[in-house]
Design a protein around this motif. Structure first.
Motif, PDB file in Angstrom:
ATOM      1  N   ASP A  38     -10.067  36.184  23.493  1.00 18.86           N
ATOM      2  CA  ASP A  38     -10.008  37.431  22.738  1.00 18.86           C
ATOM      3  C   ASP A  38      -9.780  38.607  23.680  1.00 18.86           C
ATOM      4  O   ASP A  38      -9.005  39.513  23.389  1.00 18.86           O
ATOM      5  N   ILE A  39     -10.478  38.599  24.812  1.00 17.96           N
ATOM      6  CA  ILE A  39     -10.351  39.699  25.765  1.00 17.96           C
ATOM      7  C   ILE A  39      -8.958  39.741  26.381  1.00 17.96           C
ATOM      8  O   ILE A  39      -8.305  40.775  26.437  1.00 17.96           O
ATOM      9  N   MET A  40      -8.488  38.587  26.827  1.00 15.63           N
ATOM     10  CA  MET A  40      -7.286  38.578  27.639  1.00 15.63           C
ATOM     11  C   MET A  40      -5.988  38.486  26.864  1.00 15.63           C
ATOM     12  O   MET A  40      -4.950  38.955  27.321  1.00 15.63           O
ATOM     13  N   THR A  41      -5.991  37.882  25.676  1.00 17.91           N
ATOM     14  CA  THR A  41      -4.716  37.627  25.026  1.00 17.91           C
ATOM     15  C   THR A  41      -4.606  38.138  23.599  1.00 17.91           C
ATOM     16  O   THR A  41      -3.515  38.168  23.048  1.00 17.91           O
ATOM     17  N   ASN A  42      -5.684  38.533  22.990  1.00 21.29           N
ATOM     18  CA  ASN A  42      -5.632  38.966  21.606  1.00 21.29           C
ATOM     19  C   ASN A  42      -4.963  40.330  21.509  1.00 21.29           C
ATOM     20  O   ASN A  42      -5.428  41.308  22.067  1.00 21.29           O
ATOM     21  N   SER A  43      -3.858  40.397  20.787  1.00 20.05           N
ATOM     22  CA  SER A  43      -3.122  41.648  20.674  1.00 20.05           C
ATOM     23  C   SER A  43      -3.471  42.410  19.405  1.00 20.05           C
ATOM     24  O   SER A  43      -2.847  43.409  19.091  1.00 20.05           O
ATOM     25  N   SER A  44      -4.474  41.931  18.649  1.00 20.99           N
ATOM     26  CA  SER A  44      -4.864  42.633  17.435  1.00 20.99           C
ATOM     27  C   SER A  44      -5.395  44.009  17.793  1.00 20.99           C
ATOM     28  O   SER A  44      -5.961  44.215  18.860  1.00 20.99           O
ATOM     29  N   GLN A  45      -5.206  44.965  16.889  1.00 19.19           N
ATOM     30  CA  GLN A  45      -5.549  46.331  17.185  1.00 19.19           C
ATOM     31  C   GLN A  45      -6.552  46.895  16.196  1.00 19.19           C
ATOM     32  O   GLN A  45      -6.648  46.463  15.054  1.00 19.19           O
ATOM     33  N   ASN A  46      -7.288  47.889  16.670  1.00 16.56           N
ATOM     34  CA  ASN A  46      -8.177  48.666  15.837  1.00 16.56           C
ATOM     35  C   ASN A  46      -7.581  50.044  15.640  1.00 16.56           C
ATOM     36  O   ASN A  46      -6.571  50.399  16.269  1.00 16.56           O
ATOM     37  N   ASP A  47      -8.181  50.835  14.787  1.00 18.25           N
ATOM     38  CA  ASP A  47      -7.676  52.180  14.525  1.00 18.25           C
ATOM     39  C   ASP A  47      -7.595  52.970  15.825  1.00 18.25           C
ATOM     40  O   ASP A  47      -8.555  53.033  16.600  1.00 18.25           O
ATOM     41  N   GLY A  48      -6.448  53.572  16.055  1.00 18.86           N
ATOM     42  CA  GLY A  48      -6.265  54.406  17.235  1.00 18.86           C
ATOM     43  C   GLY A  48      -5.776  53.667  18.458  1.00 18.86           C
ATOM     44  O   GLY A  48      -5.393  54.299  19.442  1.00 18.86           O
ATOM     45  N   ASP A  49      -5.787  52.327  18.441  1.00 15.99           N
ATOM     46  CA  ASP A  49      -5.272  51.568  19.579  1.00 15.99           C
ATOM     47  C   ASP A  49      -3.760  51.765  19.710  1.00 15.99           C
ATOM     48  O   ASP A  49      -3.058  51.937  18.712  1.00 15.99           O
ATOM     49  N   LYS A  84       7.567  48.905  41.628  1.00 16.94           N
ATOM     50  CA  LYS A  84       7.473  50.121  40.837  1.00 16.94           C
ATOM     51  C   LYS A  84       7.452  49.846  39.339  1.00 16.94           C
ATOM     52  O   LYS A  84       7.861  48.778  38.866  1.00 16.94           O
ATOM     53  N   ILE A  85       6.970  50.841  38.615  1.00 15.35           N
ATOM     54  CA  ILE A  85       7.144  50.876  37.157  1.00 15.35           C
ATOM     55  C   ILE A  85       8.497  51.528  36.920  1.00 15.35           C
ATOM     56  O   ILE A  85       8.673  52.714  37.162  1.00 15.35           O
ATOM     57  N   ILE A  86       9.454  50.746  36.483  1.00 20.66           N
ATOM     58  CA  ILE A  86      10.792  51.285  36.231  1.00 20.66           C
ATOM     59  C   ILE A  86      10.768  52.220  35.034  1.00 20.66           C
ATOM     60  O   ILE A  86      11.338  53.312  35.044  1.00 20.66           O
ATOM     61  N   SER A  87      10.064  51.776  33.981  1.00 18.80           N
ATOM     62  CA  SER A  87       9.928  52.611  32.778  1.00 18.80           C
ATOM     63  C   SER A  87       8.675  52.210  32.022  1.00 18.80           C
ATOM     64  O   SER A  87       8.200  51.091  32.148  1.00 18.80           O
ATOM     65  N   ALA A  88       8.147  53.149  31.260  1.00 24.99           N
ATOM     66  CA  ALA A  88       6.990  52.882  30.400  1.00 24.99           C
ATOM     67  C   ALA A  88       7.304  53.471  29.029  1.00 24.99           C
ATOM     68  O   ALA A  88       7.859  54.558  28.916  1.00 24.99           O
ATOM     69  N   LYS A  89       6.961  52.716  27.975  1.00 25.95           N
ATOM     70  CA  LYS A  89       7.200  53.234  26.636  1.00 25.95           C
ATOM     71  C   LYS A  89       6.151  52.712  25.661  1.00 25.95           C
ATOM     72  O   LYS A  89       5.655  51.592  25.780  1.00 25.95           O
ATOM     73  N   VAL A  90       5.820  53.576  24.688  1.00 28.15           N
ATOM     74  CA  VAL A  90       4.922  53.187  23.614  1.00 28.15           C
ATOM     75  C   VAL A  90       5.700  52.279  22.668  1.00 28.15           C
ATOM     76  O   VAL A  90       6.840  52.591  22.295  1.00 28.15           O
ATOM     77  N   ILE A  91       5.121  51.144  22.286  1.00 30.11           N
ATOM     78  CA  ILE A  91       5.862  50.183  21.448  1.00 30.11           C
ATOM     79  C   ILE A  91       5.245  50.039  20.058  1.00 30.11           C
ATOM     80  O   ILE A  91       5.546  49.100  19.344  1.00 30.11           O
ATOM     81  N   ASP A  92       4.378  50.947  19.667  1.00 30.84           N
ATOM     82  CA  ASP A  92       3.844  50.941  18.302  1.00 30.84           C
ATOM     83  C   ASP A  92       4.490  52.045  17.478  1.00 30.84           C
ATOM     84  O   ASP A  92       4.783  53.100  17.989  1.00 30.84           O
ATOM     85  N   ILE A 110       4.716  44.120  31.721  1.00 26.53           N
ATOM     86  CA  ILE A 110       3.282  44.056  31.453  1.00 26.53           C
ATOM     87  C   ILE A 110       3.025  44.873  30.189  1.00 26.53           C
ATOM     88  O   ILE A 110       3.393  46.053  30.127  1.00 26.53           O
ATOM     89  N   THR A 111       2.418  44.245  29.188  1.00 29.63           N
ATOM     90  CA  THR A 111       2.073  44.975  27.966  1.00 29.63           C
ATOM     91  C   THR A 111       0.579  45.236  27.969  1.00 29.63           C
ATOM     92  O   THR A 111      -0.227  44.332  28.184  1.00 29.63           O
ATOM     93  N   ILE A 112       0.218  46.497  27.743  1.00 28.17           N
ATOM     94  CA  ILE A 112      -1.192  46.861  27.751  1.00 28.17           C
ATOM     95  C   ILE A 112      -1.589  47.451  26.403  1.00 28.17           C
ATOM     96  O   ILE A 112      -0.754  47.997  25.671  1.00 28.17           O
ATOM     97  N   LEU A 113      -2.859  47.296  26.070  1.00 26.61           N
ATOM     98  CA  LEU A 113      -3.423  47.867  24.856  1.00 26.61           C
ATOM     99  C   LEU A 113      -4.398  48.956  25.260  1.00 26.61           C
ATOM    100  O   LEU A 113      -5.342  48.704  26.018  1.00 26.61           O
ATOM    101  N   LEU A 114      -4.167  50.179  24.779  1.00 28.21           N
ATOM    102  CA  LEU A 114      -5.063  51.306  25.047  1.00 28.21           C
ATOM    103  C   LEU A 114      -6.011  51.458  23.865  1.00 28.21           C
ATOM    104  O   LEU A 114      -5.594  51.404  22.709  1.00 28.21           O
ATOM    105  N   LEU A 163       4.390  49.268  26.880  1.00 24.80           N
ATOM    106  CA  LEU A 163       5.118  48.311  27.707  1.00 24.80           C
ATOM    107  C   LEU A 163       5.429  48.949  29.053  1.00 24.80           C
ATOM    108  O   LEU A 163       6.074  49.998  29.129  1.00 24.80           O
ATOM    109  N   LEU A 164       4.946  48.315  30.119  1.00 30.56           N
ATOM    110  CA  LEU A 164       5.274  48.738  31.477  1.00 30.56           C
ATOM    111  C   LEU A 164       6.340  47.790  32.003  1.00 30.56           C
ATOM    112  O   LEU A 164       6.068  46.611  32.251  1.00 30.56           O
ATOM    113  N   HIS A 165       7.542  48.302  32.145  1.00 29.13           N
ATOM    114  CA  HIS A 165       8.654  47.503  32.671  1.00 29.13           C
ATOM    115  C   HIS A 165       8.681  47.710  34.180  1.00 29.13           C
ATOM    116  O   HIS A 165       9.083  48.763  34.672  1.00 29.13           O
ATOM    117  N   THR A 166       8.209  46.715  34.942  1.00 32.52           N
ATOM    118  CA  THR A 166       8.113  46.849  36.384  1.00 32.52           C
ATOM    119  C   THR A 166       9.237  46.106  37.076  1.00 32.52           C
ATOM    120  O   THR A 166       9.966  45.318  36.452  1.00 32.52           O
TER     121      THR A 166
END
Length: 286
Positions: free
Chosen positions: A29-40, A278-286, A52-56, A44-47
């Motif tokens: 759940d910690i490492m691979t679950n991509s489910s989101q809560n309100d406000g998450d 380097k991070i070539i580009s970063a973009k919000v994917i939601d 690397i896809t991160i969840l904030l 996508l960090l394209h390096t």
């Protein structure tokens, strides 16, 4: 009990200053679950080594909003992973790292803003793959405010049950010390008066009072690491010694293999990768 030696030392310093493998479901759940809560928010960090896809997290709104603002402004496009330490973390977000010559020492650059800490421990902690904010040290940043741009991704290492017990004991002692330090600051005027009057008996009485208050305020701090957290730190790894000191506000949900590639790269004496990553580009994917 509080370590009286540390308390006496703290009081002395204060007075001087006044005078002058198989993962469990929880791990998955910690490492691979991509489910989101309100406000998450997903980013996508394209390096230069892969994506690397991160969840904030939505429940750390100041940090998440700031990160999204940086992404939308292109602030992370072109920044280097300037500090990489095996079995610890990979760090990026220094704006001065863009197009930095090889060998230049990096890490001092920032956005010029600080973000108020959002500690949600034990809900968010430094497990492998956690996203957390870098910050200046306590001596110049006692409120533990976060950097406005620099962040790190935890890799860490695994900890035995005995090591976690030792770490928990140390964390409990540090919590007591922090409470005592705060009470000393709150009683600074009284301490000044007692010291000015050379009232050693009064100082001793006050110290005993503050020790008692500290014990009362920390009486419920008997368990810091839950069984689930211990299991994650034992089987997945992380950096538990950073818990409660740095704001954790997200996690990697895809691309930990890329994080591992970055972690294993060769570095110089300042922990900067020999070959730029380097991070070539970063973009919000939601």
């Amino acid at each position: 009990m509080i370590d009286k030696r540390n308390i006496i030392l703290t009081l002395t310093i204060l007075l001087a200053a006044i005078a002058g493998a198989g993962a469990t479901k929880h791990e998955k759940d910690i490492m691979t679950n991509s489910s989101q809560n309100d406000g998450d928010v997903r980013v996508l960090l394209h390096t230069s080594l892969g994506d690397i896809t991160i969840l904030l997290y939505g429940d750390t709104p100041r940090h998440t909003a700031n990160f999204v603002k940086r992404v939308n402004a292109g602030d992370y496009d072109g920044v280097l992973f300037h500090r990489v330490i095996n079995d610890f973390m990979i760090q990026t977000g220094d704006p001065s790292s863009k197009n930095a010559p090889k060998g230049k020492m990096l890490g001092a650059g920032d956005s010029g803003e600080q973000i108020d800490a959002e500690f949600l421990f034990p809900k968010h902690y430094h497990h492998r793959g956690a996203i957390a904010a870098a910050r200046q040290g306590d001596s110049v940043n006692p409120e533990k405010k976060s950097s406005g741009s620099q962040f790190y991704i935890v890799t860490g290492r695994k900890f035995s049950a005995a090591q976690m017990e030792q770490m928990e004991h140390k964390a409990q002692m540090q919590r007591k010390q922090n409470v005592f330090d705060r009470l000393c600051k709150e009683n600074r005027d009284t301490i000044m008066t007692l010291r000015r009057n050379r009232d050693q008996a009064g100082l001793q009485t006050l110290q005993e009072k503050l020790v008692k208050e500290t014990e009362q305020q920390t009486a419920s701090d008997t368990v810091i690491y839950t069984p689930e957290m211990r299991e994650v730190y034992a089987n997945q790894g992380g950096t538990p010694h950073l818990d409660g000191d740095y704001t954790v506000y997200g996690r990697v949900i895809d691309g930990m293999d890329i994080v591992e590639k970055i972690e294993k790269t060769d570095t110089d004496a300042n922990d900067r990768p020999i070959e730029d990553i380097k991070i070539i580009s970063a973009k919000v994917i939601d």
